[in-house]
Scaffold this motif. Structure first.
Motif, PDB file in Angstrom:
ATOM      1  N   GLU A  73       0.832  -1.202   0.000  1.00 35.83           N
ATOM      2  CA  GLU A  73       0.000   0.000   0.000  1.00 35.83           C
ATOM      3  C   GLU A  73       0.870   1.256   0.000  1.00 35.83           C
ATOM      4  OE1 GLU A  73      -2.571  -0.331   3.342  1.00 35.83           O
ATOM      5  OE2 GLU A  73      -4.091  -1.497   2.252  1.00 35.83           O
ATOM      6  N   ASP A  74       1.980   1.214   0.738  1.00 37.04           N
ATOM      7  CA  ASP A  74       2.925   2.342   0.720  1.00 37.04           C
ATOM      8  C   ASP A  74       3.443   2.577  -0.696  1.00 37.04           C
ATOM      9  OD1 ASP A  74       2.670   2.748   3.415  1.00 37.04           O
ATOM     10  OD2 ASP A  74       4.443   1.584   3.948  1.00 37.04           O
ATOM     11  N   TYR A  76       1.916   1.785  -3.555  1.00 40.75           N
ATOM     12  CA  TYR A  76       0.845   2.352  -4.382  1.00 40.75           C
ATOM     13  C   TYR A  76       0.647   3.840  -4.089  1.00 40.75           C
ATOM     14  CZ  TYR A  76      -0.537  -2.380  -5.762  1.00 40.75           C
ATOM     15  OH  TYR A  76      -0.562  -3.653  -6.285  1.00 40.75           O
ATOM     16  N   LEU A  77       0.651   4.207  -2.810  1.00 39.17           N
ATOM     17  CA  LEU A  77       0.483   5.613  -2.453  1.00 39.17           C
ATOM     18  C   LEU A  77       1.624   6.462  -2.996  1.00 39.17           C
ATOM     19  CD1 LEU A  77      -0.800   5.254   1.226  1.00 39.17           C
ATOM     20  CD2 LEU A  77      -2.100   6.051  -0.753  1.00 39.17           C
ATOM     21  N   GLU A  81       1.295   9.569  -5.718  1.00 38.39           N
ATOM     22  CA  GLU A  81       1.808  10.918  -5.487  1.00 38.39           C
ATOM     23  C   GLU A  81       2.752  11.352  -6.602  1.00 38.39           C
ATOM     24  OE1 GLU A  81       0.832  13.073  -3.343  1.00 38.39           O
ATOM     25  OE2 GLU A  81      -0.556  11.679  -2.387  1.00 38.39           O
ATOM     26  N   LYS A 101      -6.251   6.678  -4.121  1.00 35.49           N
ATOM     27  CA  LYS A 101      -5.618   7.059  -2.857  1.00 35.49           C
ATOM     28  C   LYS A 101      -6.651   7.076  -1.734  1.00 35.49           C
ATOM     29  CE  LYS A 101      -3.029  10.746  -0.562  1.00 35.49           C
ATOM     30  NZ  LYS A 101      -2.322  12.048  -0.709  1.00 35.49           N
ATOM     31  N   LEU A 105      -6.560   4.811   1.712  1.00 35.52           N
ATOM     32  CA  LEU A 105      -6.574   5.439   3.031  1.00 35.52           C
ATOM     33  C   LEU A 105      -7.792   5.007   3.840  1.00 35.52           C
ATOM     34  CD1 LEU A 105      -5.408   9.077   2.173  1.00 35.52           C
ATOM     35  CD2 LEU A 105      -4.062   7.228   3.176  1.00 35.52           C
ATOM     36  N   GLN A 159      -2.134   8.068  10.202  1.00 33.99           N
ATOM     37  CA  GLN A 159      -2.864   7.552   9.047  1.00 33.99           C
ATOM     38  C   GLN A 159      -4.362   7.791   9.190  1.00 33.99           C
ATOM     39  OE1 GLN A 159      -1.852   3.565   7.950  1.00 33.99           O
ATOM     40  NE2 GLN A 159       0.327   3.992   7.790  1.00 33.99           N
TER      41      GLN A 159
END
Length: 303
Positions: A73-74, A76-77, A81, A101, A105, A159
């Motif tokens: 997930e990190d 993908y985020l 960005e 995003k 989240l 988060q």
């Protein structure tokens, strides 16, 4: 080290067009691969097109490790960005990325809340990006995305706050450099548009507004219009808009008719009341006139 290309990461961002890919290839052939490829362990995170071009022409390239990632997930985020800030990304693509995003989240936020409800203890992680953390992964023989994924309480709180701040449509629009109405159209396209309509939008054949309008049609009508070409898609959007305008005009006319009918009914109820008042006033006048004549008659007889 053998670089691993994960197809889900490669396909996560819309691919370059043929012209864009050809331009990148010419640039690399002329100037070399100037930007380092981003890796997480041995997994390629950023630079899939550059990597394929360098492999094709046996050209050298540099790599850099991103040690801050703790989960896919990190990754993908981070990818989101990176692409949200690129000018070459279309409005539709930026909107889709921003929606992804928000989904990530929200998913994280839900997991944290469930863990709190279940009273699952959280263990502090090593400092993100520390050499010790990377060395631990390497010595264990596990890939960075394998193994336990615990979260420090402070990180969990951060988060939750990030998810809450990104939950509104206005915040999402700001991140994607779009208007709230554009985000609303992209949400509609994501939920209701046929694949063929989305393909026409991505290719630039129709506008964001036209795609959102056509998405209100039944799927089989969308597909038929798309198969007939972009001109038919534009005409279909025009017909939908005209139908909506006509429906609104008819609704407004019906509302005004109801209001006028109500006024007429009220006026109809008031007319008998007015006539009754007028009759009563006339009776009073006649009685007064009759009394005056009677008095005059009595005076005449007396004289």
């Amino acid at each position: 080290m053998e670089i691993e290309v994960k197809e889900e990461l490669k396909a996560y961002i819309d691919p370059l067009s043929e012209d864009e890919y050809a331009a990148l290839e010419r640039s690399i052939l002329a100037e070399g691969c100037r930007d380092a490829l981003v890796l997480w362990g041995n997994v390629l995170i950023d630079g899939h097109n550059r990597y394929s071009i360098c492999q094709k022409h046996s050209l050298p390239f540099q790599t850099v490790q991103n040690t801050r990632f703790q989960s896919m997930e990190d990754v993908y985020l981070w990818m989101i960005e990176q692409h949200l800030g690129r000018r070459s990304v279309s409005d539709y693509q930026r909107g889709v990325l921003a929606l992804r995003k928000r989904e990530i989240l929200q998913g994280r936020s839900q997991q944290i809340r469930e863990a709190v409800v279940a009273k699952v203890p959280t263990a502090p992680l090593q400092a993100a990006g520390s050499d010790a953390a990377v060395a631990a992964d390497a010595s264990s023989g596990d890939a960075p995305w394998e193994g336990e994924n615990t979260m420090a309480p402070v990180a969990a709180q951060e988060q939750l706050l990030e998810a809450q701040a990104f939950n509104s449509r206005e915040a999402l629009a700001k991140a994607a450099r779009l208007s709230s109405s554009q985000v609303q159209m992209i949400e509609k396209i994501q939920k209701h548009a046929a694949t063929e309509v989305v393909a026409a939008l991505r290719s630039g054949g129709i506008s964001l507004s036209a795609a959102a309008t056509v998405a209100s049609l039944p799927e089989h009508e969308q597909i038929a219009a798309a198969q007939a070409g972009t001109d038919e898609l534009k005409q279909a959007a025009k017909r939908v808009r005209e139908a909506k305008r006509k429906a609104k005009a008819d609704e407004r006319a019906a509302h005004e008719g109801d209001a006028a009918g109500g006024e007429n009914a009220e006026a109809g109820q008031q007319e008998p009341q007015l006539e009754l008042l007028q009759l009563r006033q006339r009776v009073k006048e006649l009685l007064a006139e009759n009394a005056m004549l009677k008095q005059q008659l009595e005076q005449a007889l007396a004289g």
